[in-house]
Write an enzyme that holds these catalytic residues in place. Structure first.
Site, PDB file in Angstrom:
ATOM      1  N   HIS A   9      -7.530   5.955  -8.011  1.00  0.00           N
ATOM      2  CA  HIS A   9      -6.727   5.022  -6.931  1.00  0.00           C
ATOM      3  C   HIS A   9      -7.008   3.385  -7.424  1.00  0.00           C
ATOM      4  O   HIS A   9      -7.848   2.810  -7.016  1.00  0.00           O
ATOM      5  CB  HIS A   9      -7.072   5.300  -5.678  1.00  0.00           C
ATOM      6  CG  HIS A   9      -6.559   4.741  -4.687  1.00  0.00           C
ATOM      7  ND1 HIS A   9      -6.369   5.185  -3.376  1.00  0.00           N
ATOM      8  CD2 HIS A   9      -5.589   3.463  -4.589  1.00  0.00           C
ATOM      9  CE1 HIS A   9      -5.861   4.492  -2.672  1.00  0.00           C
ATOM     10  NE2 HIS A   9      -5.295   3.408  -3.478  1.00  0.00           N
TER      11      HIS A   9
ATOM     12  N   HIS B 233      -0.322   7.638  -0.478  1.00  0.00           N
ATOM     13  CA  HIS B 233      -1.229   6.984   0.499  1.00  0.00           C
ATOM     14  C   HIS B 233      -0.841   7.619   1.973  1.00  0.00           C
ATOM     15  O   HIS B 233       0.290   7.764   1.987  1.00  0.00           O
ATOM     16  CB  HIS B 233      -0.964   5.556   0.625  1.00  0.00           C
ATOM     17  CG  HIS B 233      -1.481   4.822  -0.721  1.00  0.00           C
ATOM     18  ND1 HIS B 233      -1.064   4.957  -1.872  1.00  0.00           N
ATOM     19  CD2 HIS B 233      -2.285   3.727  -0.764  1.00  0.00           C
ATOM     20  CE1 HIS B 233      -1.665   4.245  -2.825  1.00  0.00           C
ATOM     21  NE2 HIS B 233      -2.605   3.419  -2.192  1.00  0.00           N
TER      22      HIS B 233
ATOM     23  N   GLU C 151      -4.615   6.052   5.631  1.00  0.00           N
ATOM     24  CA  GLU C 151      -5.525   5.032   5.300  1.00  0.00           C
ATOM     25  C   GLU C 151      -5.556   4.229   6.845  1.00  0.00           C
ATOM     26  O   GLU C 151      -6.735   4.166   7.352  1.00  0.00           O
ATOM     27  CB  GLU C 151      -4.663   3.930   4.378  1.00  0.00           C
ATOM     28  CG  GLU C 151      -5.487   2.718   4.386  1.00  0.00           C
ATOM     29  CD  GLU C 151      -4.898   1.779   3.124  1.00  0.00           C
ATOM     30  OE1 GLU C 151      -3.445   1.912   2.898  1.00  0.00           O
ATOM     31  OE2 GLU C 151      -5.377   0.709   2.772  1.00  0.00           O
TER      32      GLU C 151
ATOM     33  N   ASP D 245      -7.422  -2.416  -5.160  1.00  0.00           N
ATOM     34  CA  ASP D 245      -7.171  -3.556  -5.583  1.00  0.00           C
ATOM     35  C   ASP D 245      -8.109  -4.640  -5.665  1.00  0.00           C
ATOM     36  O   ASP D 245      -8.690  -5.611  -4.828  1.00  0.00           O
ATOM     37  CB  ASP D 245      -6.239  -4.442  -4.476  1.00  0.00           C
ATOM     38  CG  ASP D 245      -4.997  -3.452  -4.077  1.00  0.00           C
ATOM     39  OD1 ASP D 245      -3.991  -3.415  -4.816  1.00  0.00           O
ATOM     40  OD2 ASP D 245      -5.062  -2.764  -3.071  1.00  0.00           O
TER      41      ASP D 245
HETATM   42  N1  HPA Z   1      -2.330   0.679   0.722  1.00  0.00           N
HETATM   43  C1  HPA Z   1      -1.059   0.776   0.851  1.00  0.00           C
HETATM   44  N2  HPA Z   1      -0.386  -0.102  -0.173  1.00  0.00           N
HETATM   45  C2  HPA Z   1      -0.892  -0.884  -1.325  1.00  0.00           C
HETATM   46  C3  HPA Z   1      -2.287  -0.633  -1.328  1.00  0.00           C
HETATM   47  C4  HPA Z   1      -3.104   0.168  -0.052  1.00  0.00           C
HETATM   48  O1  HPA Z   1      -4.237  -0.040  -0.335  1.00  0.00           O
HETATM   49  N3  HPA Z   1      -2.733  -1.534  -2.170  1.00  0.00           N
HETATM   50  C5  HPA Z   1      -1.553  -1.919  -2.819  1.00  0.00           C
HETATM   51  N4  HPA Z   1      -0.521  -1.488  -2.307  1.00  0.00           N
HETATM   52 ZN    ZN Z   2      -4.058   1.913  -2.588  1.00  0.00          ZN
END
Ligand code: HPA
Ligand code: ZN
Length: 332
Positions: free
Chosen positions: A19, A199, A202, A281
């Site tokens: 990821h 995703h 989160e 990131d």
């Molecule tokens: N979540 C959603 N979108 C994203 C993320 C993330 O952690 N990082 C880069 N785009």
């Molecule tokens: Zn991500």
């Protein structure tokens, strides 16, 4: 095992990263250099000011800065250099296999061609494969804040590069953009033999994880940390051993949890979920993969066995062949 040997174990073991957004590896130094070379304006006076701005309150506040940063990427050479810099980090962290995300719409919507983006990324990864044996898969993410119709257009472009793109994913603003918004799109992706991930969970509710599993046919859930709010979901994820690509430092920077000490990763492991640790990131969240492993181990007092499980899980959860998985797992 004492703490020092756990540290050594983390650093020296081969690992897979599952990821990682390649645009999220754009370090401030490289951002400034590219801004200058390409004559692009960025909203920071200097590197220190940029680093100070990396103080986020949630996912949305991060995405705003992340999309600003990506504007310095114009040419194939820029995407190549960005990806090459990440490949060198892989070498440093002993990452032997990486499955990276890229966000083509972030670039095509600024007038950059799809070919420039994918070719720059692919050439750098190929060079890393040839020079130090890094294996890789590329996963194209759709930006979920955009319409499904726009995403269909980018899927058509990806078909031309099917030889380079292994799968598709879903990222960007989660709340209000549930997986079901993209049901038809993912159906078409599957029909065209792309594997799918998304995703989910989160910031968003367990319901989004259910949708990703049922409607998007995903093989992995990216993040998924909100699953513990739903016992039935935990049972399903655990029974099926669906991989969850957790990103601890990201979760702290985006205030999903207050402190690393409060992170639910250990609880997830104890529930026998197929958890992995990843960096998301890293240029924005304060560390690459080893840093994520080291800080999480310390904050949650993870045992040697926990770390070993996480590293084995990184390969088990990858899209490598069963044979390659075994080869790497035997080296841990
Ligand atoms: N979540 C959603 N979108 C994203 C993320 C993330 O952690 N990082 C880069 N785009
Ligand atoms: Zn991500």
């Amino acid at each position: 095992m004492n703490n020092i040997s756990i540290l050594e174990f983390i650093k020296k073991s081969p690992k897979a990263e599952l990821h990682l957004h390649i645009e999220g590896t754009l370090e401030p130094e490289q951002m400034f250099a590219l801004a200058k070379r390409n004559n692009v304006q960025i909203p920071f006076k200097n590197i220190n000011e940029a680093k100070k701005a990396y103080n986020f309150s949630n996912l949305e506040s991060f995405l705003k800065i992340y999309y600003e940063g990506a504007k310095v990427l114009l040419k194939e050479k820029d995407f190549f250099e960005l990806t090459w810099a990440y490949a060198l980090k892989c070498k440093e962290d002993n990452i032997v296999h990486t499955e990276i995300f890229f966000d083509p719409q972030t670039h095509t919507n600024r007038g950059i061609s799809f070919d420039i983006v994918i070719n720059g990324i692919y050439k750098a990864l190929k060079k890393a494969e040839n020079e130090f044996g890094l294996s890789f898969k590329i996963i194209m993410c759709f930006l979920r804040h955009l319409s499904e119709e726009e995403c269909f257009k980018i899927l058509d472009q990806a078909l031309v590069h099917k030889d380079k793109i292994f799968g598709v994913g879903l990222d960007s603003s989660e709340m209000g953009n549930p997986p079901k918004k993209f049901e038809k799109l993912f159906k078409k992706a599957v029909e065209n033999n792309f594997i799918t991930v998304a995703h989910a969970g989160e910031e968003g509710p367990p319901e989004y994880i259910w949708e990703a599993l049922k409607l998007l046919n995903v093989k992995r859930i990216d993040h998924g940390v909100q699953c513990l709010k739903d016992e039935k979901l935990v049972e399903k994820l655990s029974t099926n051993q669906t991989p969850l690509t957790v990103c601890p430092l990201s979760n702290i920077k985006l205030k999903v949890f207050d402190k690393l000490y409060d992170h639910n990763l250990k609880k997830m492991l104890d529930k026998k979920l197929m958890v992995t640790i990843n960096s998301d990131d890293p240029a924005y969240f304060g560390g690459y993969l080893n840093q994520n492993l080291i800080e999480t181990q310390a904050a949650l007092n993870l045992s040697f066995k926990d770390i070993k499980t996480l590293l084995i899980n990184s390969f088990k959860s990858s899209f490598l062949s069963e044979e390659r998985k075994k080869e790497y797992i035997n080296k841990i």
